[in-house]
Design a protein around this motif. Structure first.
Motif, PDB file in Angstrom:
ATOM      1  N   THR A 291       0.802  -1.223   0.000  1.00 33.36           N
ATOM      2  CA  THR A 291       0.000   0.000   0.000  1.00 33.36           C
ATOM      3  C   THR A 291       0.836   1.274   0.000  1.00 33.36           C
ATOM      4  O   THR A 291       0.293   2.353  -0.180  1.00 33.36           O
ATOM      5  N   THR A 292       2.136   1.145   0.225  1.00 27.72           N
ATOM      6  CA  THR A 292       3.015   2.318   0.237  1.00 27.72           C
ATOM      7  C   THR A 292       4.228   2.025  -0.636  1.00 27.72           C
ATOM      8  O   THR A 292       4.549   0.869  -0.905  1.00 27.72           O
ATOM      9  N   LEU A 293       4.904   3.087  -1.067  1.00 26.52           N
ATOM     10  CA  LEU A 293       6.119   2.910  -1.854  1.00 26.52           C
ATOM     11  C   LEU A 293       7.147   2.096  -1.079  1.00 26.52           C
ATOM     12  O   LEU A 293       7.805   1.219  -1.626  1.00 26.52           O
ATOM     13  N   GLU A 294       7.263   2.355   0.229  1.00 25.54           N
ATOM     14  CA  GLU A 294       8.225   1.621   1.055  1.00 25.54           C
ATOM     15  C   GLU A 294       7.910   0.122   1.086  1.00 25.54           C
ATOM     16  O   GLU A 294       8.808  -0.709   0.943  1.00 25.54           O
TER      17      GLU A 294
ATOM     18  N   TRP B  60      -1.913   4.195 -11.566  1.00 22.21           N
ATOM     19  CA  TRP B  60      -2.850   4.083 -12.681  1.00 22.21           C
ATOM     20  C   TRP B  60      -2.394   4.959 -13.834  1.00 22.21           C
ATOM     21  O   TRP B  60      -1.497   5.783 -13.687  1.00 22.21           O
ATOM     22  N   GLY B  61      -2.987   4.747 -14.994  1.00 26.39           N
ATOM     23  CA  GLY B  61      -2.633   5.536 -16.160  1.00 26.39           C
ATOM     24  C   GLY B  61      -3.796   5.660 -17.120  1.00 26.39           C
ATOM     25  O   GLY B  61      -4.752   4.893 -17.078  1.00 26.39           O
ATOM     26  N   LYS B  62      -3.689   6.624 -18.003  1.00 25.16           N
ATOM     27  CA  LYS B  62      -4.684   6.858 -19.040  1.00 25.16           C
ATOM     28  C   LYS B  62      -3.970   7.482 -20.222  1.00 25.16           C
ATOM     29  O   LYS B  62      -3.338   8.542 -20.082  1.00 25.16           O
ATOM     30  N   GLY B  63      -3.994   6.808 -21.355  1.00 25.74           N
ATOM     31  CA  GLY B  63      -3.287   7.307 -22.534  1.00 25.74           C
ATOM     32  C   GLY B  63      -1.788   7.323 -22.299  1.00 25.74           C
ATOM     33  O   GLY B  63      -1.198   6.319 -21.950  1.00 25.74           O
ATOM     34  N   THR B  64      -1.169   8.487 -22.476  1.00 25.33           N
ATOM     35  CA  THR B  64       0.281   8.606 -22.294  1.00 25.33           C
ATOM     36  C   THR B  64       0.667   9.060 -20.885  1.00 25.33           C
ATOM     37  O   THR B  64       1.845   9.198 -20.586  1.00 25.33           O
ATOM     38  N   LYS B  65      -0.317   9.302 -20.038  1.00 30.37           N
ATOM     39  CA  LYS B  65      -0.029   9.795 -18.689  1.00 30.37           C
ATOM     40  C   LYS B  65      -0.170   8.675 -17.663  1.00 30.37           C
ATOM     41  O   LYS B  65      -1.077   7.846 -17.764  1.00 30.37           O
ATOM     42  N   ILE B  66       0.735   8.672 -16.676  1.00 30.64           N
ATOM     43  CA  ILE B  66       0.661   7.739 -15.566  1.00 30.64           C
ATOM     44  C   ILE B  66       0.793   8.515 -14.263  1.00 30.64           C
ATOM     45  O   ILE B  66       1.349   9.619 -14.238  1.00 30.64           O
ATOM     46  N   TYR B  67       0.254   7.948 -13.182  1.00 31.18           N
ATOM     47  CA  TYR B  67       0.181   8.639 -11.905  1.00 31.18           C
ATOM     48  C   TYR B  67       0.742   7.750 -10.805  1.00 31.18           C
ATOM     49  O   TYR B  67       0.473   6.549 -10.764  1.00 31.18           O
ATOM     50  N   ASP B  68       1.532   8.348  -9.903  1.00 34.69           N
ATOM     51  CA  ASP B  68       2.103   7.579  -8.807  1.00 34.69           C
ATOM     52  C   ASP B  68       1.142   7.526  -7.623  1.00 34.69           C
ATOM     53  O   ASP B  68       0.023   8.040  -7.690  1.00 34.69           O
TER      54      ASP B  68
ATOM     55  N   LEU C 271       4.553  11.771 -17.843  1.00 33.40           N
ATOM     56  CA  LEU C 271       4.352  11.335 -19.215  1.00 33.40           C
ATOM     57  C   LEU C 271       5.141  10.043 -19.393  1.00 33.40           C
ATOM     58  O   LEU C 271       6.318   9.970 -19.049  1.00 33.40           O
ATOM     59  N   ASP C 272       4.506   9.022 -19.923  1.00 35.11           N
ATOM     60  CA  ASP C 272       5.130   7.715 -20.073  1.00 35.11           C
ATOM     61  C   ASP C 272       5.742   7.586 -21.467  1.00 35.11           C
ATOM     62  O   ASP C 272       5.034   7.393 -22.447  1.00 35.11           O
ATOM     63  N   PHE C 273       7.058   7.683 -21.524  1.00 36.73           N
ATOM     64  CA  PHE C 273       7.785   7.530 -22.776  1.00 36.73           C
ATOM     65  C   PHE C 273       8.539   6.206 -22.826  1.00 36.73           C
ATOM     66  O   PHE C 273       9.373   5.995 -23.689  1.00 36.73           O
ATOM     67  N   ILE C 274       8.247   5.299 -21.897  1.00 37.90           N
ATOM     68  CA  ILE C 274       9.015   4.064 -21.769  1.00 37.90           C
ATOM     69  C   ILE C 274       8.153   2.874 -22.146  1.00 37.90           C
ATOM     70  O   ILE C 274       7.007   2.764 -21.727  1.00 37.90           O
ATOM     71  N   SER C 275       8.718   1.977 -22.931  1.00 35.72           N
ATOM     72  CA  SER C 275       8.036   0.711 -23.191  1.00 35.72           C
ATOM     73  C   SER C 275       8.720  -0.352 -22.339  1.00 35.72           C
ATOM     74  O   SER C 275       9.830  -0.171 -21.862  1.00 35.72           O
TER      75      SER C 275
END
Length: 80
Positions: free
Chosen positions: A8-11, A34-42, A49-53
């Protein structure tokens, strides 16, 4: 794995990764929720912006409606 990690946490996620993955490359200290299109959220809601495959990536972006619908339809057939 015998230990339970409440992810539930980054740690807690980082701790689980350390115990489960081989250290073959450096991990970035961020966990995307989560993400939508080219954007992802921590986990804190910060937008990237997600530029990584990567492994198993659908090149249509995150949560593409056609991919989401196909997964939903297949799950309805197999999961009851």
């Amino acid at each position: 794995m015998t230990d339970y990690f409440p992810l539930t946490t980054l740690e807690s996620i980082t701790q689980a990764e350390r115990s489960l993955y081989w250290p073959v490359f450096t991990r970035v200290p961020v966990c995307f929720e989560w993400g939508k299109g080219t954007k992802i959220y921590d986990l804190d809601g910060k937008e990237y912006l997600d530029f990584i495959s990567g492994i198993g990536v659908a090149l249509l972006g995150h949560a593409h409606p056609a991919v989401t619908q196909a997964i939903r339809e297949q799950a309805e057939l197999l999961i009851s």
